[in-house]
Design an enzyme around this catalytic site. Structure first.
Site, PDB file in Angstrom:
ATOM      1  N   ASP A  25       0.817  -1.211   0.000  1.00  0.00           N
ATOM      2  CA  ASP A  25       0.000   0.000   0.000  1.00  0.00           C
ATOM      3  C   ASP A  25       0.854   1.267   0.000  1.00  0.00           C
ATOM      4  O   ASP A  25       0.441   2.290   0.540  1.00  0.00           O
ATOM      5  CB  ASP A  25      -0.967   0.011   1.201  1.00  0.00           C
ATOM      6  CG  ASP A  25      -1.713  -1.297   1.331  1.00  0.00           C
ATOM      7  OD1 ASP A  25      -2.261  -1.743   0.313  1.00  0.00           O
ATOM      8  OD2 ASP A  25      -1.719  -1.881   2.422  1.00  0.00           O
ATOM      9  N   HIS A  53      -4.655  -1.638  -6.313  1.00  0.00           N
ATOM     10  CA  HIS A  53      -4.114  -0.358  -6.751  1.00  0.00           C
ATOM     11  C   HIS A  53      -5.253   0.623  -6.900  1.00  0.00           C
ATOM     12  O   HIS A  53      -6.216   0.328  -7.584  1.00  0.00           O
ATOM     13  CB  HIS A  53      -3.477  -0.475  -8.137  1.00  0.00           C
ATOM     14  CG  HIS A  53      -2.211  -1.265  -8.138  1.00  0.00           C
ATOM     15  ND1 HIS A  53      -1.296  -1.196  -7.144  1.00  0.00           N
ATOM     16  CD2 HIS A  53      -1.719  -2.116  -9.048  1.00  0.00           C
ATOM     17  CE1 HIS A  53      -0.277  -1.984  -7.436  1.00  0.00           C
ATOM     18  NE2 HIS A  53      -0.516  -2.562  -8.573  1.00  0.00           N
TER      19      HIS A  53
HETATM   20  P1  IMP Z   1      -2.518 -12.985   1.557  1.00  0.00           P
HETATM   21  O1  IMP Z   1      -1.638 -12.410   0.517  1.00  0.00           O
HETATM   22  O2  IMP Z   1      -3.983 -12.711   1.338  1.00  0.00           O
HETATM   23  O3  IMP Z   1      -2.239 -14.437   1.837  1.00  0.00           O
HETATM   24  O4  IMP Z   1      -2.193 -12.239   2.950  1.00  0.00           O
HETATM   25  C1  IMP Z   1      -0.953 -12.420   3.607  1.00  0.00           C
HETATM   26  C2  IMP Z   1      -0.532 -11.139   4.310  1.00  0.00           C
HETATM   27  O5  IMP Z   1      -0.158 -10.180   3.339  1.00  0.00           O
HETATM   28  C3  IMP Z   1      -1.612 -10.477   5.144  1.00  0.00           C
HETATM   29  O6  IMP Z   1      -1.008  -9.822   6.249  1.00  0.00           O
HETATM   30  C4  IMP Z   1      -2.190  -9.428   4.202  1.00  0.00           C
HETATM   31  O7  IMP Z   1      -2.802  -8.378   4.884  1.00  0.00           O
HETATM   32  C5  IMP Z   1      -0.934  -8.991   3.499  1.00  0.00           C
HETATM   33  N1  IMP Z   1      -1.152  -8.434   2.158  1.00  0.00           N
HETATM   34  C6  IMP Z   1      -1.347  -9.114   1.016  1.00  0.00           C
HETATM   35  N2  IMP Z   1      -1.452  -8.266  -0.011  1.00  0.00           N
HETATM   36  C7  IMP Z   1      -1.283  -7.039   0.460  1.00  0.00           C
HETATM   37  C8  IMP Z   1      -1.253  -5.736  -0.132  1.00  0.00           C
HETATM   38  O8  IMP Z   1      -1.347  -5.557  -1.350  1.00  0.00           O
HETATM   39  N3  IMP Z   1      -1.093  -4.696   0.719  1.00  0.00           N
HETATM   40  C9  IMP Z   1      -0.921  -4.860   2.051  1.00  0.00           C
HETATM   41  N4  IMP Z   1      -0.916  -6.056   2.632  1.00  0.00           N
HETATM   42  C10 IMP Z   1      -1.104  -7.131   1.858  1.00  0.00           C
END
Ligand code: IMP
Length: 453
Positions: A25, A53
């Site tokens: 982010d 995005h």
């Molecule tokens: P997953 O990618 O859904 O398996 O989540 C794994 C970890 O990555 C969690 O803590 C999510 O909040 C974080 N996460 C995944 N994608 C993003 C992103 O684009 N921005 C911020 N955190 C992310």
């Protein structure tokens, strides 16, 4: 903005990358959008609909999850590479939403080798988290969940490693027996665990039926993107890689196990796209002037209370994908130096500097103390990082509204001090400074000539 300004970043026939240096982010979308007109293709190489995005351009706001931001520019190929995972239902939704707003989606291509996020992967993601959370509670409140986005990312990459139960985009659009056998096999393998944990057994035939019209819609977009990208480069074109998620969430180099399941850093570009890292001439690392994190896991500079809420509200720090309030922290230079190192960052974009305006003081973590010992090295293992306490430098805050500044020289000295501090700490130019969400609210500080590799 004149695209030739980016020649130093990426000469003809070469590639550049935009990657997040923190926990996501950081505002990558805006920079991909800004740089895209100077490129022939914009490619994603990791992650899936967990990334989000938000791009504000011409007063219009676009929220994209899977489709590379390059799609908003005519003549730029938008590529989803083999290292990404594709939720086909979500992709069709995004294509339709873009088309409805007059965006030409014909430039989109998806790798035949990208893995498909199946409905059961999303169900498994949610269930795994719930089971782990419950077990954590039973174990005396210890954290045993990750706090995922529940978009099925982890189970899909796990399936990729399992192989015979996995479905790739090529299988999906080809249809027939390979697709059907794989879905049946996957359901056969996963149903016992789903049922044992209180879920409902899935029906392979229903899923196969549900996929058929979606596969039909996506067939024209699916191709061998490895050759496509190399063809662009061989013809003297430029490719911009758009990292999803961010370095500290990288499965190998992030704060494991509180990470996502893909190779988010620039190191993932080679395997995730088929384009060797040696062809990268520039890597733009995107960083916020402070730190945010969603989900669980250690964050040494985290702040709470009123100050955190002020920054959260001013920065609109709520997840694009899940709407969750983001955790807020001061800028962590220890983490940033590590991220810049593993990515081979050549330029930095500092975003959201305007959000810090009006604070009495701005803190920057320049070292950690671990068990009473000072260190300037990051500790990517979550258990180690949890023991780190930040050592802060305190800068005086700036009161001025900087959202109208268009050059570093126009920034008040106290805001510029933060830019200088980051340049000194990372040893690379801060080539962009974000002072507001609009594309125009960007200070371009790109040195002319020869700053790339
Ligand atoms: P997953 O990618 O859904 O398996 O989540 C794994 C970890 O990555 C969690 O803590 C999510 O909040 C974080 N996460 C995944 N994608 C993003 C992103 O684009 N921005 C911020 N955190 C992310």
């Amino acid at each position: 903005m004149d695209p030739t300004r980016f020649d130093a970043l990426c000469p003809n026939g070469r590639a550049a990358a935009v990657v997040g240096l923190q926990w996501g982010d950081e505002g990558k979308g805006k920079y991909v959008d800004l740089l895209a007109p100077g490129f022939d293709a914009v490619a994603r190489y990791n992650g899936g609909a967990n990334a989000g995005h938000t791009i504000v351009t011409g007063g219009q706001k676009y929220a994209l999850h899977l489709v590379p931001s390059g799609i908003l520019h005519k003549g730029v190929r938008a590529v989803i590479g083999n290292g990404a995972v594709v939720d086909p239902f979500q992709l069709v939704k995004e294509i339709d939403a873009l088309a409805a707003r007059g965006v030409d989606t014909a430039a989109l291509v998806v790798s035949i080798r990208a893995h498909v996020v199946m409905p059961y992967h999303k169900a498994m993601d949610a269930r795994l988290e719930a089971v782990m959370e419950e077990m954590g509670k039973a174990q005396g409140g210890r954290t045993t969940a990750i706090g995922t986005t529940k978009r099925g990312i982890g189970p899909t990459y796990a399936e990729k490693a399992l192989r015979m139960t996995a479905v790739r985009m090529g299988d999906l659009v080809r249809g027939g027996s390979i697709l059907e056998d794989r879905v049946r096999l996957a359901i056969g393998v996963h149903n016992p665990a789903i049922v044992a944990s209180g879920g409902e057994a899935l029906d392979a035939a229903a899923i196969i039926d549900e996929l058929a019209p979606i596969a039909e819609r996506l067939r024209p977009f699916v191709t061998d993107t490895t050759y496509l990208l190399h063809d662009v480069l061989r013809a003297g074109g430029r490719v911009l890689f758009e990292g999803g998620n961010a370095t500290l969430l990288d499965i190998d180099h992030g704060t494991y196990p509180y990470v996502t399941s893909s190779s988010c850093s620039a190191l993932g570009i080679s395997t995730g796209s088929g384009v060797p890292g040696a062809m990268l001439s520039g890597v733009v690392g995107i960083m916020k002037a402070y730190t945010t994190r969603v989900g669980l896991g250690p964050m040494p500079t985290e702040i709470h209370g009123e100050l955190a809420q002020t920054i959260r509200d001013r920065g609109g720090e709520y997840g694009t994908t899940t709407g969750r309030p983001r955790r807020i922290g001061w800028l962590d230079l220890v983490a940033l130096r590590y991220s810049a190192m593993v990515n081979g960052v050549t330029h930095v974009a500092m975003t959201m500097l305007d959000v810090l305006g009006g604070l009495d003081e701005i803190r920057v973590c320049s070292a950690y103390e671990v068990d009473g010992v000072r260190t300037e090295r990051f500790l990517p293992d979550a258990a180690d990082l949890a023991r780190a306490t930040p050592v802060y430098e305190v800068l005086p805050g700036f009161a001025e509204d900087i959202s109208g500044c268009r050059s570093v020289g126009e920034l008040p000295a106290r805001a510029r001090a933060l830019v200088d501090l980051v340049e000194r700490a990372l040893g690379v130019p801060v080539a962009f400074v974000g002072v507001g969400p609009d594309r125009e609210q960007t200070i371009l500080n790109l040195p002319q000539g020869g700053v790339g590799r």
